[in-house]
Structure formats: structure tokens, C-alpha cells
Design an enzyme around this catalytic site. Structure first.
Site, short mmCIF file in Angstrom:
data_model
loop_
_atom_site.label_atom_id
_atom_site.label_comp_id
_atom_site.label_asym_id
_atom_site.label_seq_id
_atom_site.Cartn_x
_atom_site.Cartn_y
_atom_site.Cartn_z
N ASP A 63 27.52 58.51 -106.88
CA ASP A 63 28.01 57.82 -105.69
C ASP A 63 27.45 58.52 -104.45
O ASP A 63 27.73 59.70 -104.22
CB ASP A 63 29.54 57.89 -105.72
CG ASP A 63 30.16 57.02 -104.65
OD1 ASP A 63 29.87 55.82 -104.64
OD2 ASP A 63 30.90 57.56 -103.82
N THR A 96 26.22 52.82 -100.27
CA THR A 96 25.94 54.03 -99.49
C THR A 96 24.54 54.56 -99.77
O THR A 96 23.83 54.97 -98.85
CB THR A 96 26.98 55.13 -99.78
OG1 THR A 96 27.08 55.32 -101.18
CG2 THR A 96 28.34 54.74 -99.25
N THR A 97 24.14 54.53 -101.04
CA THR A 97 22.80 55.02 -101.36
C THR A 97 21.74 54.13 -100.72
O THR A 97 20.77 54.60 -100.12
CB THR A 97 22.60 55.06 -102.89
OG1 THR A 97 23.75 55.67 -103.48
CG2 THR A 97 21.37 55.84 -103.26
N ASP A 388 34.83 50.76 -105.58
CA ASP A 388 33.60 50.05 -105.22
C ASP A 388 33.75 48.56 -105.49
O ASP A 388 33.40 47.72 -104.67
CB ASP A 388 32.40 50.59 -106.01
CG ASP A 388 31.79 51.82 -105.34
OD1 ASP A 388 32.35 52.26 -104.32
OD2 ASP A 388 30.78 52.32 -105.84
P1 ADP Z 1 24.64 52.00 -103.75
O1 ADP Z 1 25.29 53.29 -103.41
O2 ADP Z 1 23.61 51.63 -102.74
O3 ADP Z 1 25.60 50.90 -104.04
P2 ADP Z 1 23.99 51.86 -106.55
O4 ADP Z 1 23.64 53.00 -107.41
O5 ADP Z 1 25.31 51.22 -106.74
O6 ADP Z 1 23.82 52.31 -105.07
O7 ADP Z 1 22.84 50.77 -106.74
C1 ADP Z 1 22.86 49.55 -106.09
C2 ADP Z 1 21.58 48.80 -106.39
O8 ADP Z 1 21.47 48.51 -107.77
C3 ADP Z 1 21.56 47.49 -105.65
O9 ADP Z 1 20.29 47.29 -105.09
C4 ADP Z 1 21.83 46.50 -106.76
O10 ADP Z 1 21.28 45.23 -106.48
C5 ADP Z 1 21.16 47.13 -107.93
N1 ADP Z 1 21.69 46.65 -109.21
C6 ADP Z 1 22.96 46.62 -109.62
N2 ADP Z 1 23.06 46.10 -110.87
C7 ADP Z 1 21.81 45.77 -111.24
C8 ADP Z 1 21.22 45.19 -112.42
N3 ADP Z 1 21.97 44.86 -113.47
N4 ADP Z 1 19.89 45.03 -112.45
C9 ADP Z 1 19.14 45.40 -111.41
N5 ADP Z 1 19.62 45.96 -110.28
C10 ADP Z 1 20.92 46.13 -110.19
MG MG Z 2 26.88 50.57 -105.59
#
Ligand code: ADP
Ligand code: MG
Length: 537
Positions: A63, A96-97, A388
Site C-alpha cells: 500500500d 496512492t501508488t 480500499d
Molecule cells: P494504487 O496504490 O495506485 O491503487 P495498486 O497496487 O492498487 O496501486 O495498483 C493499481 C493498478 O493496478 C491500477 O492501474 C489498476 O488498474 C491495476 N489493476 C488492478 N487490477 C488489475 C488487473 N486484474 N489486471 C490489470 N491491472 C490491474
Molecule cells: Mg489500489
């Protein structure tokens, strides 16, 4: 005449100064270091970080905001990037990332523009234009959503939790998140105060459940009190049921034993009067935020009043909302109209601890998610994942729009921004193009983290988007470009609008700095010549 110019010192000894390009480069490097740190955690295939605090507490997470929070970053520009993550966390609760990666990439892209001698102000203006245009493109491509789109809501919750160490319970947790949000939603607005999260180690994360009402991690204070009160009339006290008031410390001098007895009698009388007042008002349940004297506990038990003490302030507020009770601070003045209602208050065992369940409340909007898990680490990670998911659902409903993830929305935005750039003059055009490229860092990183070739993947995605497939994104599991909407990878639009807004603001703020003057007072804050504190290197 002496040709040699005497140096003039205007800063105290020990302070350092970085100006012009040097200052910009140092700040960009620091910001980039931050975004590179969290970048490897992006997406379902992102890695985790193990964070060890000064007193050896271990957190394992991917996170973004949790990682940056624990890192105790010192560099001022880096701190501004951390701020981006915090704003994102507060405003949306997810993304956030993404926000940090975009901020870092905007600054990284500006470096090559600075090298081409484009003035930071011009870059900043170009970025502002690009961000504005990005916002209107997002509004145009976003899909409508409301409480009737159950499947889309579930997909949003699932997407929020993908890759969060809760894969084995994701379906169940997504259902809980959707149920909780739909339960409390009013006119598509979700009041997060109505959703309480209670953590209890033990069981498995699949035992996590949603309770209709408020659950407190507290037991009744006396075993003679009833375990179960139906049609409860509830008093909320934010004052202690004690005689001695800690605010007024009185000293009593006693010279003969009769006086002592008289004093104790009067104390007993006061406590009795408090309990009588509560009982006369008609209360059958008391939640008190402070302590309760042993004798008062005994009187309360005699009256058959279910009592819980030292309830946290936030729980008192939740209970007040859920049951309609007023919060009373003068016990002597408690009135029947101050009391709230719930159909049932009961003590139940969860694991090996007793909890108080307040259900069938006057205001049926309140719910509690009780998170279970084998260890504290699991429980914490489930909590983050659930938060989240709930945050994303609430953002999607309140804003009424969502988009497909997996890089789809970023590639589409980049494509549209490049078209827009063509309509601009030379230097701003370059800045808008750089902005578009920075957004593509999201699909690139998703690919990289999944062990795929980022260049191949991005090329494939761009081709799909050029042929009009606006939701084509990267399926990180199959390694193929795919329609992400159909794949159910859906996110609230707000994640993207907020991330772009705060990332752009932070990047511009940092870009406009051309002078770093650091006082040499504190050794801790001493900059490395490159502008990085030693720990960052
Ligand atoms: P953040 O802190 O930005 O939410 P995450 O580690 O949750 O970071 O990653 C979010 C990213 O992962 C987004 O760009 C989202 O569209 C992508 N994502 C989530 N699930 C999938 C999936 N099943 N396949 C491809 N990308 C995904
Ligand atoms: Mg996320």
C-alpha cells in the site's frame, strides 16, 4: 587596487545552498527516488515491502501511503511527493501508488525538457494545460454508475483488492464491501462514519463478516448485569461515574473516625444519585466513555443496566448516530429524551473475547465489518484492502463515474493528449507530450511488475487504442492486451482525476524551485552534496 573579490557570506556557517539547475536536479532526483521505491508495488503483480520500524514492528504491505508513511522521509521535495500520496488517501482512499508514480514521472520527464533549455515556467504551464485537458477527457470517457449496477460495483471492489495479499478471501470481502456501502448509501452518498471496522485476531480472513449495527470490542463491566437487553434504551455518557473529579483535586482532612464514615456515606449517596438519575430517565443500557467507580458498577448491576465503560470517542459518536442518543456530560441532568434506541444489545463471544453487539438500531444505516485473520499482520492487511474497496465504491457512487483499469485509461488519455498537443505551439506542445508519456508509465510499470516487456506491451496497447478500443488494457495474468471493462477491471474515475490533479500540482510546485537554502543547524537534515539525505542514496 586589489582585483580579488572578497567573498560575502550572507548565510550562517554550516548552511548549504543549491541554485538553478543543480537545485532542480536535486529535487527531481529525490522525487524520482520516492516514486521508484513504490513503483515496484503497483498492480496485481506488484511486490510487497517489509517495513521495520525503529521499535522493530514489522509491516508487510504494498500500500503506497503505508510504505511512505513508515519510511520517515526527510528530503523536502520527497516529502512533497509523500504529501501527494496522503491527499490521495484522504480524498479517495486508493490510487496512492498511481499518484506518486505519475508525480515522479512528470518530474522525470521535465528533466529532459530542462536540458533542452525550456524554462520551468513554460513546462509548468504546459503541464497545467495538459492536466486540465486530461480532466475533461476523463469526464467524457467515464462510464456512469449508480447503486443499481451491482456487478460493476462488485468488480470495482474486486479490482481495489487485487494483489493485496487477500486473494483467497477476495470474493467474500468484495461482497462485504458492496453490502456495507449499499447499506449506508443515501442518494448515492456514502457516509463513511456509518461503516465501522472492528479487527479481531483469530479465525481466518474468510470469517470476516458484516454486522447490521455497531459492534464494540468491550464487555459489560459486571457479571450481574444482563447479557442481553431487548428494546434497549441507550444512554451515552462522556463523563465518569465517579465522585472524585480529576479536574478538581480536593484534599479532605479527617480528624475523627465518624467523619470518615460520614464522608464515605456521602460518596455512596452521590454515586447512588447518579445511577438513580440514569435509571429514572429509563436507560437500560449505558455506554460511558470514561471510568466507572466500583460502587457505581454495583448499583448499575442492581438496576439491571447493561453498562460498558471506556468506550472510545469515535465509537460514542457512531453509537449516537446509530441509536439517536444524545451524548450526556452532566449525569444529574439526564432526561428520557436524551436516550437512543436499539432493538437488541447483547454480549457475544468472538474468539475468546467478549464483544458488545448493538443491533436493530433506530438508524438502520450503521454497519460494522468485523475483520478476522490468523495473525495481526493478516488482519491489518485485510483492513487496508477492505478500506480500499469501500473507499473506491464510495468514490464511484458519489462521483457517479468509473473507468477501466489495467492501464487502459492512461493509454487512452495519452493518446488524446497527444492529439491535443498537436494544436499547441512549440514549447508547450513538448510539455503536453511529456505529460502524455508520464501517464504511460502506469501501463509500463504494470507490465514490468508482471515480468512482461514494457515496450512491447505499450506498443500493442497503443495500436489497440488507435483502432478505437478505448478500454484495451493489460491483463497482467495472461500477458495480453484485453478489454479491461469486460475483464471486470474497473476503478472509480475519482482515483484518476485526483491522482492527476495532485501529481500535477506537486510536480509544478517542485519544478518552480530554483534555490534550496538549507540551514546547517540540525545535523539530521544536512543535505548530501547531491541534494539527497544520506539515507536515500
Ligand atoms: P494504487 O496504490 O495506485 O491503487 P495498486 O497496487 O492498487 O496501486 O495498483 C493499481 C493498478 O493496478 C491500477 O492501474 C489498476 O488498474 C491495476 N489493476 C488492478 N487490477 C488489475 C488487473 N486484474 N489486471 C490489470 N491491472 C490491474
Ligand atoms: Mg489500489
Amino acid at each position: 587596487m586589489n582585483d580579488q573579490v572578497q567573498p560575502i557570506f550572507i548565510l550562517p556557517e554550516g548552511s548549504s545552498r543549491n541554485t538553478g539547475k543543480l537545485a532542480q536536479k536535486a529535487n527531481i532526483a529525490a522525487a524520482k527516488a520516492i516514486s521508484d521505491t513504490v513503483r515496484t508495488t503497483l498492480g496485481p503483480k506488484g511486490m510487497d515491502k517489509m517495513l521495520v520500524s525503529a521499535n522493530n514492528d514489522v509491516t508487510i504491505t504494498n500500500d503506497g501511503v503505508t510504505i511512505l508513511d513508515e519510511m520517515q522521509i526527510e528530503h523536502p521535495a520527497a516529502k512533497m511527493i509523500v504529501e501527494v500520496a496522503k491527499v490521495q488517501e484522504e480524498e479517495v482512499g486508493d490510487g496512492t501508488t498511481t499518484a506518486v508514480v505519475i508525480a515522479g514521472e512528470l518530474l522525470h520527464a521535465s528533466e529532459s525538457l530542462l536540458d533542452k533549455n525550456i524554462h520551468p515556467t513554460v513546462i509548468a504551464d504546459g503541464y497545467k494545460l495538459a492536466a486540465q485537458r486530461a480532466q475533461s477527457i476523463l469526464q467524457a470517457i467515464g462510464m456512469d454508475i449508480d447503486i443499481t449496477n451491482k456487478l460493476t460495483l462488485k468488480n470495482i471492489a474486486m479490482t481495489a483488492m487485487t494483489g493485496k495479499n487477500v486473494e483467497w478471501a477476495k470474493g467474500k470481502l468484495a461482497e462485504i464491501a458492496v453490502k456495507a456501502v449499499l447499506h449506508v448509501a443515501e442518494n448515492n452518498k456514502v457516509d463513511m462514519d456509518n461503516i465501522k471496522i472492528e479487527k479481531k485476531e483469530g479465525g481466518g480472513s474468510a470469517d470476516t463478516e458484516l454486522i447490521d449495527g455497531v459492534v464494540l470490542d468491550k464487555e459489560r463491566i459486571h457479571s450481574d448485569m444482563p447479557k442481553r437487553v431487548a428494546n434497549a434504551k441507550i444512554a451515552l455518557l462522556d463523563t465518569a461515574i465517579e465522585v472524585k473529579n480529576t479536574e478538581i483535586e480536593a484534599k479532605i482532612q479527617i480528624t475523627d473516625p465518624n467523619q470518615l464514615q460520614a464522608f464515605l456515606d456521602s460518596e455512596e449517596k452521590t454515586l447512588k444519585a447518579y445511577v438513580d438519575a440514569i435509571s429514572n430517565a429509563g436507560a437500560s443500557v449505558v455506554f460511558c466513555s470514561k471510568g466507572i467507580d466500583d460502587l457505581a458498577q454495583h448499583f448499575l448491576a442492581q438496576k439491571g443496566i447493561y453498562t460498558v465503560r471506556r468506550v472510545t470517542q469515535s465509537d460514542i459518536i457512531k453509537l449516537s448516530k446509530a441509536t439517536g442518543s444524545k451524548i450526556v456530560s452532566k449525569i444529574n441532568e439526564i432526561k428520557p429524551t436524551d436516550l437512543g434506541k436499539s432493538g437488541l444489545v447483547e454480549e457475544k463471544k468472538l474468539g475468546d473475547e467478549n464483544m458488545t453487539y448493538v443491533t436493530k438500531c433506530l438508524n438502520p444505516k450503521a454497519v460494522t465489518a468485523i475483520i478476522r485473520g490468523g495473525t495481526a499482520h493478516v488482519v491489518d492487511e485485510v483492513e487496508r484492502a477492505l478500506k480500499d474497496a469501500i473507499g473506491d465504491l464510495s468514490a464511484a457512487l458519489s462521483n457517479g463515474k468509473c473507468v477501466a483499469g489495467g492501464g487502459a485509461v492512461e493509454v487512452e488519455l495519452a493518446k488524446e493528449l497527444r492529439k491535443y498537443a498537436d494544436s499547441l505551439s512549440g514549447r508547450e506542445q513538448l510539455a503536453v507530450q511529456a505529460f502524455a508519456e508520464a501517464l504511460e508509465m502506469i501501463p509500463r510499470t504494470l507490465a514490468e511488475n508482471a515480468g512482461l516487456d514494457p515496450i512491447d506491451m505499450l506498443t500493442a496497447l497503443k495500436a489497440e487504442h488507435d483502432s478505437g478500443k478505448k478500454w484495451s488494457g493489460l491483463n497482467v495474468f495472461s500477458g495480453q492486451a484485453q478489454d479491461m471493462w469486460q475483464a471486470g477491471v474497473i476503478e472509480p474515475l475519482k482515483i484518476k482525476t485526483q491522482a492527476i490533479q495532485s501529481a500535477t500540482e506537486a510536480a509544478i510546485l517542485i519544478l518552480r524551485i530554483d534555490d534550496i537554502i538549507s540551514s546547517g543547524k540540525s545535523n539530521q537534515q544536512q543535505m548530501h552534496p547531491q541534494g539527497m539525505p544520506p539515507g536515500m542514496m
